[in-house]
Design a protein around this motif. Structure first.
Motif: not given
Ligand SMILES: Cc1cc2nc3c(=O)[nH]c(=O)nc-3n(C[C@H](O)[C@H](O)[C@H](O)COP(=O)(O)OP(=O)(O)OC[C@H]3O[C@@H](n4cnc5c(N)ncnc54)[C@H](O)[C@@H]3O)c2cc1C
Length: 467
Positions: A341, A343, A375, A377, A415
């Motif tokens: 995950d 970012v 974001d 992300n 993230g």
């Protein structure tokens, strides 16, 4: 180590609280969403903060590892007892204690399921925005420990923004209360926010005070499709240039779209589509309607192949299928999904996708990527045949290269899923030795004997002691 003397002391101090030692009983607590880990030696299911404190005190005294478990949906092995010891299963601490619609807050025990709180507050015209995709299973304590995010984080922020105060048990057994019910509080260090995202390594959260906001009157969902991922990313930039702040901007790449179509047995997007954006705008009926028109225009400007707008709740659910079915669609018999995950700053999403293409080519891997474009992300899933040892090894090389590249792009290796033990070896890619040492001194202050969730977050010189 768990000795007969420790077990006897545990039972004596806990009365009727379940203490599970049977192998079958313990097996149910040996995994999270990352996979199966070692069996804990003991599982305790407390129903009161006092019981949690008693277990912590005894573990501290006897030097026994203590691992807190919420709903077990974590993706980094955080709730798994890699070194044995006691798993504290928090499932009986599951009451919504208070919903205060004057002060706009809720007080909950940690194992209230995220979606249950959302439904309870929405019934009163209030809103608790953090919405991890696991919200029907995950616990609020786990959300606090991981600082969970979700699609709505772009507009509403992550879990951290909603935590006003905590009751927590230290690994030495003391009970502390941090923050307050007030929205402003600058008295001393902000221990509340230090505990948010601490992955069950600093303290055991036993009560949470959460900020609520008024529920938006309307939300409108749109699905826009694009011929290329670059066009979809251009649409995200256009949305932001139009000063729109959608509640959700979910980006799904072609590999993921094809996996969902195979999984649900029907094409959900037009032919020639290699990326999609799922958008949700909310607010008053007039504001949401205006934003929906602007969002559709921004997607069209970026060359969208189609823009569908849900007219009914049923259609809205159909559009969300693309996003909600991703997790099951990417799993498959024999497929190991290495799920990250990462970012990056939003403007660098195109560079991230260029890097994914390079990793695909260089390592001969299937990579499916989707996530919270607002974001930056992005969930990157390296999909490999788990029997193919060479492919699994290539995936591990690729993940290190991915992390290095993300940090070079001034982003972060996680993230919302945290570090757990799965990403601990990579901590040094993002943090300097001085930063890691400072964090370890904080850990030492909370947990002088290092009994709470050992082996998590920090890289270890040796592999976990048990397997
Ligand atoms: C299908 C799927 C989708 C997901 N989508 C998202 C998403 O969109 N966004 C996102 O952020 N995450 C997502 N996740 C990851 C996961 O759901 C979150 O990390 C969630 O916050 C974990 O909650 P849990 O109750 O399951 O915690 P667990 O897995 O039980 O524990 C996670 C960590 O929290 C600690 N912990 C748990 N309870 C406490 C407590 N009371 N006190 C102190 N420490 C505690 C544990 O020790 C562990 O380190 C997803 C997971 C799955 C399986």
């Amino acid at each position: 180590m768990v000795t007969p003397a420790f077990l006897a002391a545990l039972r004596a101090s806990l009365g009727d609280t379940p203490v599970l030692v049977g192998a079958d009983e313990r097996a149910a607590y040996a995994h999270d969403a990352l996979g199966v880990g070692p069996l804990p030696d003991v599982v305790v299911r407390p129903a009161h903060t006092a019981d949690v404190a008693a277990v912590a005190r005894l573990c501290h005294e006897h030097g026994v590892p203590l691992i807190v478990r919420g709903a077990g949906t974590g993706y980094t092995g955080g709730a798994v007892a890699t070194r044995g010891g006691v798993v504290l299963a928090m499932d009986r601490l599951n009451r919504i204690i208070e919903i205060d619609d004057v002060n706009l807050l809720a007080v909950v025990e940690p194992n209230v399921i995220t979606a249950d709180l959302q439904r309870a507050v929405e019934a009163r015209g209030l809103f608790y925005p953090p919405d991890p995709a696991s919200l029907e299973q995950s616990s609020l304590g786990g959300n606090v420990a991981e600082c969970a995010g979700g699609p709505r984080a772009f507009k509403y922020g992550v879990t951290r923004r909603y935590v006003l105060g905590l009751e927590a048990v230290l690994p030495t057994g003391e009970i502390v209360r941090t923050g307050s019910k007030a929205v402003k509080n600058v008295v001393g260090y902000d221990l509340t926010q230090l505990l948010v995202g601490s992955e069950g390594t600093l303290a055991i959260v036993t009560r949470i005070t959460l900020r609520l906001i008024p529920r938006p009157a309307t939300s409108i969902t749109l699905l826009a499709t694009f011929a290329t991922i670059d066009a979809a990313v251009d649409a995200v930039t256009a949305l932001i240039r139009h000063r729109l702040v959608p509640a959700a901007i979910e980006l799904v790449d072609g590999e993921s779209l094809r996996a969902v179509a195979r999984h649900v047995g029907q094409a959900l997007v037009p032919e020639g589509c290699d990326a999609a954006l799922l958008l949700e705008v909310d607010g008053s009926a007039a504001a949401a309607a205006e934003d929906a028109v602007s969002a559709a225009a921004a997607c069209a400007e970026a060359g969208a192949l189609s823009v569908d707008r849900a007219a009914t709740e049923e259609e809205r659910q159909r559009l969300w299928t693309v996003r909600r079915q991703l997790s099951p669609a990417l799993k498959g018999p024999g497929i190991a999904k290495v799920n990250h995950d990462v970012v990056v700053p939003r403007g660098r999403i195109p560079q991230l996708f260029a890097e994914l293409e390079r990793l695909r080519q260089r390592h001969g891997l299937r990579i499916a990527a989707f996530g919270h474009a607002g974001d930056g992300n992005i969930h990157v899933n390296l999909l490999v045949d788990e029997r193919d040892e060479a492919a699994v090894a290539r995936a591990h090389v690729a993940e290190r290269e991915l992390f290095e590249r993300v940090v070079a792009l001034e982003g972060s290796i996680s993230g919302e899923h945290g570090i757990g033990f799965a990403k601990a070896p990579y901590l040094g890619i993002e943090l300097s030795p001085d930063e890691i040492a400072l964090m370890q001194r904080v850990k030492q202050a909370f947990d002088p004997k290092g009994i709470l969730n050992p082996g998590k977050i920090f890289p270890e010189p040796t592999p976990p002691a048990r397997s």
